[in-house]
Scaffold this motif. Structure first.
Motif, PDB file in Angstrom:
ATOM      1  N   VAL A  85      27.234  26.267  57.743  1.00 17.29           N
ATOM      2  CA  VAL A  85      26.836  25.941  59.299  1.00 17.29           C
ATOM      3  C   VAL A  85      27.961  26.291  60.346  1.00 17.29           C
ATOM      4  N   CYS A  86      28.636  27.392  59.728  1.00 20.44           N
ATOM      5  CA  CYS A  86      29.620  28.118  60.942  1.00 20.44           C
ATOM      6  C   CYS A  86      29.612  29.358  60.603  1.00 20.44           C
ATOM      7  N   PRO A 140      35.024  23.062  72.426  1.00 18.01           N
ATOM      8  CA  PRO A 140      34.539  24.374  72.774  1.00 18.01           C
ATOM      9  C   PRO A 140      33.120  24.904  71.905  1.00 18.01           C
ATOM     10  N   SER A 141      32.322  25.554  72.622  1.00 22.26           N
ATOM     11  CA  SER A 141      31.117  25.938  72.010  1.00 22.26           C
ATOM     12  C   SER A 141      31.160  26.638  70.708  1.00 22.26           C
ATOM     13  N   GLU A 142      32.155  27.537  70.612  1.00 21.55           N
ATOM     14  CA  GLU A 142      32.489  28.543  69.758  1.00 21.55           C
ATOM     15  C   GLU A 142      34.085  28.772  69.480  1.00 21.55           C
ATOM     16  N   PRO A 143      34.368  28.877  68.305  1.00 21.43           N
ATOM     17  CA  PRO A 143      33.895  28.435  66.947  1.00 21.43           C
ATOM     18  C   PRO A 143      33.645  27.097  66.589  1.00 21.43           C
ATOM     19  N   ALA A 144      32.519  26.781  66.320  1.00 21.75           N
ATOM     20  CA  ALA A 144      32.001  25.526  66.206  1.00 21.75           C
ATOM     21  C   ALA A 144      32.687  24.413  65.367  1.00 21.75           C
ATOM     22  N   LEU A 145      33.191  24.879  64.235  1.00 25.16           N
ATOM     23  CA  LEU A 145      34.080  24.228  63.422  1.00 25.16           C
ATOM     24  C   LEU A 145      35.534  24.189  63.575  1.00 25.16           C
ATOM     25  N   ASP A 146      36.094  25.181  63.874  1.00 27.16           N
ATOM     26  CA  ASP A 146      37.483  25.328  64.081  1.00 27.16           C
ATOM     27  C   ASP A 146      37.867  24.929  65.518  1.00 27.16           C
ATOM     28  N   GLY A 147      36.867  25.244  66.468  1.00 27.51           N
ATOM     29  CA  GLY A 147      37.190  24.948  67.755  1.00 27.51           C
ATOM     30  C   GLY A 147      37.146  23.364  67.797  1.00 27.51           C
ATOM     31  N   LEU A 148      36.148  22.479  67.091  1.00 22.34           N
ATOM     32  CA  LEU A 148      36.455  21.319  67.111  1.00 22.34           C
ATOM     33  C   LEU A 148      37.738  20.577  66.523  1.00 22.34           C
ATOM     34  N   VAL A 149      38.038  21.050  65.421  1.00 23.95           N
ATOM     35  CA  VAL A 149      39.234  20.820  64.667  1.00 23.95           C
ATOM     36  C   VAL A 149      40.419  21.090  65.733  1.00 23.95           C
ATOM     37  N   SER A 150      40.554  22.275  66.233  1.00 23.11           N
ATOM     38  CA  SER A 150      41.519  22.498  67.105  1.00 23.11           C
ATOM     39  C   SER A 150      41.797  21.706  68.134  1.00 23.11           C
ATOM     40  N   ARG A 151      40.642  20.828  68.645  1.00 20.47           N
ATOM     41  CA  ARG A 151      41.078  19.771  69.785  1.00 20.47           C
ATOM     42  C   ARG A 151      41.086  18.496  69.138  1.00 20.47           C
ATOM     43  N   VAL A 152      40.763  18.191  68.257  1.00 18.87           N
ATOM     44  CA  VAL A 152      40.700  16.806  67.615  1.00 18.87           C
ATOM     45  C   VAL A 152      41.943  16.483  67.006  1.00 18.87           C
ATOM     46  N   LEU A 153      42.546  17.538  66.241  1.00 16.35           N
ATOM     47  CA  LEU A 153      43.882  17.216  65.393  1.00 16.35           C
ATOM     48  C   LEU A 153      44.996  16.983  66.331  1.00 16.35           C
ATOM     49  N   SER A 167      29.989  20.977  69.898  1.00 16.99           N
ATOM     50  CA  SER A 167      29.343  21.943  70.450  1.00 16.99           C
ATOM     51  C   SER A 167      27.823  21.615  70.636  1.00 16.99           C
ATOM     52  N   GLU A 168      27.260  21.879  71.626  1.00 17.93           N
ATOM     53  CA  GLU A 168      25.835  21.637  72.143  1.00 17.93           C
ATOM     54  C   GLU A 168      24.928  22.723  71.428  1.00 17.93           C
ATOM     55  N   THR A 169      25.487  23.992  71.290  1.00 17.73           N
ATOM     56  CA  THR A 169      24.774  25.013  70.766  1.00 17.73           C
ATOM     57  C   THR A 169      24.901  25.126  69.359  1.00 17.73           C
ATOM     58  N   TYR A 170      25.949  24.753  68.663  1.00 19.04           N
ATOM     59  CA  TYR A 170      26.120  24.717  67.102  1.00 19.04           C
ATOM     60  C   TYR A 170      26.690  23.461  66.674  1.00 19.04           C
ATOM     61  N   PRO A 171      26.077  22.214  66.743  1.00 23.04           N
ATOM     62  CA  PRO A 171      26.302  21.272  66.288  1.00 23.04           C
ATOM     63  C   PRO A 171      26.428  20.676  64.915  1.00 23.04           C
ATOM     64  N   LEU A 172      25.889  21.583  63.899  1.00 25.42           N
ATOM     65  CA  LEU A 172      25.792  21.237  62.598  1.00 25.42           C
ATOM     66  C   LEU A 172      27.117  21.153  62.027  1.00 25.42           C
ATOM     67  N   ALA A 173      28.070  22.018  62.376  1.00 24.97           N
ATOM     68  CA  ALA A 173      29.363  22.082  61.801  1.00 24.97           C
ATOM     69  C   ALA A 173      29.904  20.691  62.048  1.00 24.97           C
ATOM     70  N   ALA A 174      29.808  20.263  63.210  1.00 24.36           N
ATOM     71  CA  ALA A 174      30.469  18.838  63.475  1.00 24.36           C
ATOM     72  C   ALA A 174      30.155  17.742  62.677  1.00 24.36           C
TER      73      ALA A 174
END
Length: 265
Positions: A85-86, A140-153, A167-174
């Motif tokens: 999913v990423c 961030p919209s992309e990268p869907a997984l690493d972008g989320l991790v980079s801001r949450v951690l 990410s609204e466009t690529y939510p499955l990774a979350a």
């Protein structure tokens, strides 16, 4: 008989559970029907985060590092699911490595960001980093997984709790990451993940009186309005990038408190 595959239902992640949106709404993304969070879902996520804050921030820094390392283990175990999913294996490995990197900083923050300050008088003067509280994150919209991790951690490692809009466009990774979170040792509610329309959710989080900081890295041009809403309760507004990785990213979500104490008492 031909067996039909069991299709996955993509839900929200709030308070350690996987509820559907209270509105019952979904939206189509990446060929799947994904839960479309409402403002009530956002309020529920903030409430769950606030309830989890004393337990997560009350752990020793060493224990928080252990819990985050366990999250990396769970992500490693689910690497093949995350990869689907990423953008691929490279992004999954980068996200796992990032979790481990931040986990290693958990018990070093006080030494690096804190200080013993020289003062003119018979006093000890210490500056100590403390968590801000509930942090809203617009991933961030992309990268869907690493972008989320980079801001949450960076928010999580210092003892804060998080409500993240994926990410609204690529939510499955979350959603796949949420399943790793649910099987780690992280307390329910420490991280909450909402999928849906960012323009619908971001203003409610920016204006929420029980949110203490908001990361607008993934705001996509709506920063000025979010800053205006955040000013109502003087929220901290943070902006960075999906590539950033530094102890100073952690500092963005910490309050530096100074304590005076008389010498000899």
């Amino acid at each position: 008989m031909t067996r039909l595959p069991v299709r996955k239902t993509y839900k929200l992640y709030i308070g350690g559970a996987f509820p559907r949106s209270e509105s019952g709404r979904t939206y189509e993304s990446e060929g799947q029907n994904v839960a479309r969070a409402s403002r009530k879902d956002a309020r529920d996520a903030v409430r769950a985060a606030r309830a989890a804050f004393p337990g997560w921030s009350g752990l020793t820094a060493y224990n928080r590092g252990q819990v985050l390392y366990r999250l990396a283990e769970m992500m490693e175990a689910r690497a093949s699911d995350l990869e689907r999913v990423c953008s691929g294996r490279k992004e999954v490995e980068a996200a796992i490595d990032r979790v481990i990197w931040y986990a290693g900083w958990a018990d070093k923050l006080a030494q690096v960001l804190g200080s013993s300050n020289p003062v003119a008088g018979p006093y000890f003067d210490f500056t100590v980093p403390e968590p801000t509280g509930v942090v809203a994150v617009l991933a961030p919209s992309e990268p869907a997984l690493d972008g989320l991790v980079s801001r949450v951690l960076p928010a999580l490692v210092g003892g804060n709790v998080v409500v993240a809009v994926a990410s609204e466009t690529y939510p499955l990774a979350a959603v796949e990451l949420a399943e790793a979170l649910a099987t780690s040792d992280l307390p329910g509610g420490a991280v909450n993940i909402l999928t849906g329309f960012r323009d619908e959710l971001a203003p409610w989080l920016a204006g929420h009186m029980d949110v203490n900081a908001i990361d607008v890295t993934g705001a996509d041009g709506t920063t000025a309005e979010l800053e205006r809403l955040a000013a109502v309760n003087v929220k901290r507004v943070v902006r960075s990038s999906a590539e950033a990785q530094s102890p100073w990213e952690i500092e963005s979500f910490l309050e530096l408190k100074t304590v005076w104490h008389p010498i000899g008492l």
